[in-house]
Design an enzyme around this catalytic site. Structure first.
Site, short mmCIF file in Angstrom:
data_model
loop_
_atom_site.label_atom_id
_atom_site.label_comp_id
_atom_site.label_asym_id
_atom_site.label_seq_id
_atom_site.Cartn_x
_atom_site.Cartn_y
_atom_site.Cartn_z
CB THR A 206 -0.97 0.00 1.22
OG1 THR A 206 -0.24 -0.12 2.42
CG2 THR A 206 -1.98 -1.11 1.10
CE LYS A 232 0.37 -3.33 3.37
NZ LYS A 232 -0.39 -2.35 4.21
CB THR A 250 -3.10 -2.60 7.58
OG1 THR A 250 -4.44 -2.38 7.92
CG2 THR A 250 -3.05 -2.95 6.11
CD GLU A 350 1.81 4.88 6.43
OE1 GLU A 350 1.01 4.27 5.71
OE2 GLU A 350 1.46 5.55 7.40
CG ASN A 485 -0.52 8.23 7.46
OD1 ASN A 485 -1.24 7.36 7.01
ND2 ASN A 485 0.73 8.01 7.86
CB SER A 490 -6.30 12.59 -1.79
OG SER A 490 -6.62 12.94 -0.48
#
Lengths: 490, 490
Positions: A206, A232, A250, A350, A485, A490
């Site tokens: 992702t 992931k 996740t 991230e 985040n 979007s």
């Protein structure tokens, strides 16, 4: 319980089972596989393997089903065990109250089959979480549609189904008809080439910046067995996963081996490994609705080689009772492999620019050590300081001090804190910051700054009261995290 | 316990007690006081008051002691009760294991004096936390040096001392000699002008972008009493404060009133107010080593006016037992005032662009409602989504689902979630996102986007099982937060 022992060799059947099995990559052993442009700084985490590195008896494929907006992005994948022996399956899944539909479905499949599976189907781009009844129907459709289109299995596991995993946005429905349309094609293109494995790992991604694929071979008795792992991240990472009964995912991951392990023992080994790996990483402290680590063991090891030639007698399913020594080796190898995979998720946290190990030692219990390490690892102030390469160790102490422990056994005057230099460093002395609750008089700030410039940081917190130790792995908190985040949908 | 009632009027003495009392501001009632340039967007949070707004019988002053690097920045302040009646004092302080030295000292002072104090001294720029024995000595020096230089008190409180608060970097020692040098000057310039109050509030500031000062007058029986409140944030904000015995505390605040309240009852009222205000805000989930809310009640109300003229009989110290109705009014006024002050900290949360109210209703217990609201309020993913004005309500559900509750009473199929429009909105209908665990079929994304553009956001989470409700206030998580905290010490 006696291991089930089918009498036929598996891999010679593979080309029959999988209609258009393309084996091109198996003939190009060692060919480097290039992923979709990870950033240069992360490039070295993408490992490539020769065909021999992967466990026997698995085929994989992946495609773009339009779940991810980006044209051609891989977002749907399957893995199928092609072994003619029953495949053991185990899972550790989220303890979040809002369990995503695929978590519920995978739990039920494992329960009704007593820990057997044909393989799994995974999608990225949509988590199918908090999607009500329709979400559950969709997850069942993905599973059943895949199972029904697979060629009949020689393994005679009538109850063994296709496990399901999803990751992505919460609260949106899957484009289920697009997914179902793609399943026949996925089955048509099943394959065991290094490129297909790497593509499967891309279909997990992702916000990940690089695909996470690892393979490992080790000896179990006189037999070589293999592990392959895919996982992931890269956000909503603070897993707390337990066995699926009652169903509790996740962070997504799978470890598949061609060793033969009895399902109950596979679950026990996975619980042990996950508690010491995936459950000890955190990116942002958000425990997902979808966290799932699957583990498959198809017993194809040693009976045939990668060219499908018979090489040895089939492996019997290991149990802890009957094969304590071999089982212990498997369990430890699984833990080590899970740790490597778990750390990859943190490497790709991230927006992460740092990989931080928090080691808490001399704690009264493992649970205290673990809770303290997690409290520091989840502190936004600590993580932003690491991003800023600021030796603001007061924030470490602060987070140690608010660890939610009741009763709280931490004595402030027993706590010592050090930065540990990387093993490659010429000066391997720890940089002591605090000793027994008293700050060091003359901290070498220049050395502290130098240590903080490294990508890999290690903090040691000595509670000074006990013998237990825990390690937790985390990353820093950067501008990029906020950018990613603030506009995820979007 | 009978209230202590000294027989003399206090304020006529003020000019004698305070050698060079400058009262210029009291002659310029209503004059606007301009703070040190807060950003234009925050300017309206800086309120100015006329001299009459402040409680009687307190004098304050502040200075630059060189703790903050910026030349001239106010970083040291004192407040002294000039009332000739004993001043009740109460405190709620951090539950962090690593209690800063000033927290320990303030706790001990309150214990040994049975809840009496002369006032407090505060510094910003250095938290004097995790500073070992020297830190404790420094905090004692600040307190004792101030007390010893104050003129003798008519209140005959031999044990009443000067409470201490510090905020700033953890793990560094105070420049104690600079601080001690400044105390005589602080005492010389004590004053009760609006400008001095505002300056005192500036001496609380660290990463705060505006000074936080509020005043309020209300009627207690037939007597007007006044509250003044100062607090500061703006990071390391996730307080959990309890009464100081056993001592537990970088949220700093003080509420001073000229009402007369018995110390034990003042502590009870403060506990009640703090549990429903400061303990329900979070900026980053980091519970500080220094969190402290002081409350002072000097009983100067009504006996004299702001010009020092006698106007009424002295107020007797209220107790809950003897004056249940008046005490209830005081307690509720204190709670409301504390809520206003607490919200100011969130308004100025480090890097905050949004003010978010999380309301959890229909919960089985207040504790469940509160825990769920805090779980959402502390979620980095939720907070970055709010920053990005992204209606990613799945993250709300996710955080509801991982609330650490044992046993967990939340039934996923009973949970409903709505965005509430601001009260000024023409369409006051809640925007329902999820009903009984099922996502709404056609969420009006345009309206969701519009609501998310507001500075003030409100999320309602209905657990659908119970009658209890809790509100928690938080802010979003922005790029600016990372910038501020990546280089806090630089």
């Amino acid at each position: 319980m006696p291991p089930l022992l089918p009498s036929h060799s598996a891999v010679s059947r593979v080309t029959a089972v999988i209609p258009t099995l393309t084996r091109s990559a198996t003939t190009s052993a060692g060919t480097a596989v290039t992923p979709n442009k990870p950033p240069p700084s992360k490039d070295h985490y993408v490992h490539t393997y020769s065909p021999e590195a992967f466990p026997l008896g698995y085929s994989v494929s992946s495609t773009h089903a339009g779940i991810k907006k980006k044209s051609g992005a891989l977002d749907l994948g399957i893995l199928v065990s092609t072994s003619d022996t029953p495949t053991s399956a185990a899972a550790c899944m989220t303890r979040n109250v809002f369990k995503a539909a695929p978590v519920t479905v995978t739990s039920e499949l494992l329960r009704s089959s007593n820990g057997r599976a044909r393989g799994f189907i995974i999608n990225s781009g949509c988590a199918n979480a908090v999607t009500g009844k329709k979400g559950l129907e969709d997850a069942w459709s993905m599973s059943k549609s895949t199972t029904s289109q697979l060629p009949p299995s020689d393994a005679k596991e009538s109850d063994a189904g296709t496990l399901v995993m999803s990751t992505g946005v919460i609260g949106q429905h899957l484009p289920i008809s697009s997914i179902l349309e793609k399943i026949p094609g996925l089955i048509q293109t099943l394959d065991d080439s290094p490129k297909s494995w790497l593509d499967l790992s891309k279909s997990f991604m992702t916000t990940d910046t690089f695909p996470k694929l690892r393979a490992k071979t080790f000896k179990l008795g006189d037999r070589l067995v293999r592990l392959v792992g895919i996982d992931k991240g890269a956000g909503m990472i603070a897993p707390s996963m337990g066995p699926p009964q009652p169903p509790h995912a996740t962070l997504l991951g799978v470890i598949a081996t061609d060793a033969a392990i009895h399902p109950e023992d596979l679950q026990n080994a996975l619980n042990y490994a996950v508690d010491r790996s995936f459950n000890n990483i955190t990116v942002d402290g958000d425990m997902s609705t979808n966290d799932t680590i699957l583990c498959l063991a198809n017993g194809a090891a040693g009976s045939t080689d990668h060219q499908g030639r018979e090489t040895a007698e089939k492996m019997k399913e290991l149990t802890e009772n009957e094969n304590p020594q071999e089982f212990a080796i498997f369990k430890e190898q699984l833990r080590e492999f899970a740790e490597e995979l778990a750390q990859l998720v943190v490497r790709d946290g991230e927006g992460a620019t740092k990989f931080v190990t928090i080691c808490v030692k001399n704690a009264p219990t493992y649970e205290v050590a673990n809770a303290v390490a997690k409290s520091v690892a989840n502190s936004s102030l600590f993580k932003t300081a690491m991003y800023g390469e600021d030796a603001n160790w007061g924030r470490i102490l602060c987070a140690v001090g608010y660890t939610p422990l009741s009763p709280n056994p931490i004595s402030p005057t027993s706590v010592s804190v050090s930065f540990l230099p990387p093993s490659s460093s010429s000066n391997t002395e720890p940089l002591r910051l605090l000793t027994n609750g008293e700050p060091e008089a003359n901290i070498d700030e220049a050395r502290a700054s130098e240590l903080l410039k490294e990508e890999d940081l290690e903090i040691e917190i000595d509670l000074g009261d006990g013998k237990e130790e825990a390690k937790v792995w985390t990353c820093d908190f950067s501008h990029e995290y906020v950018t990613i985040n603030g506009s995820y949908r979007s």
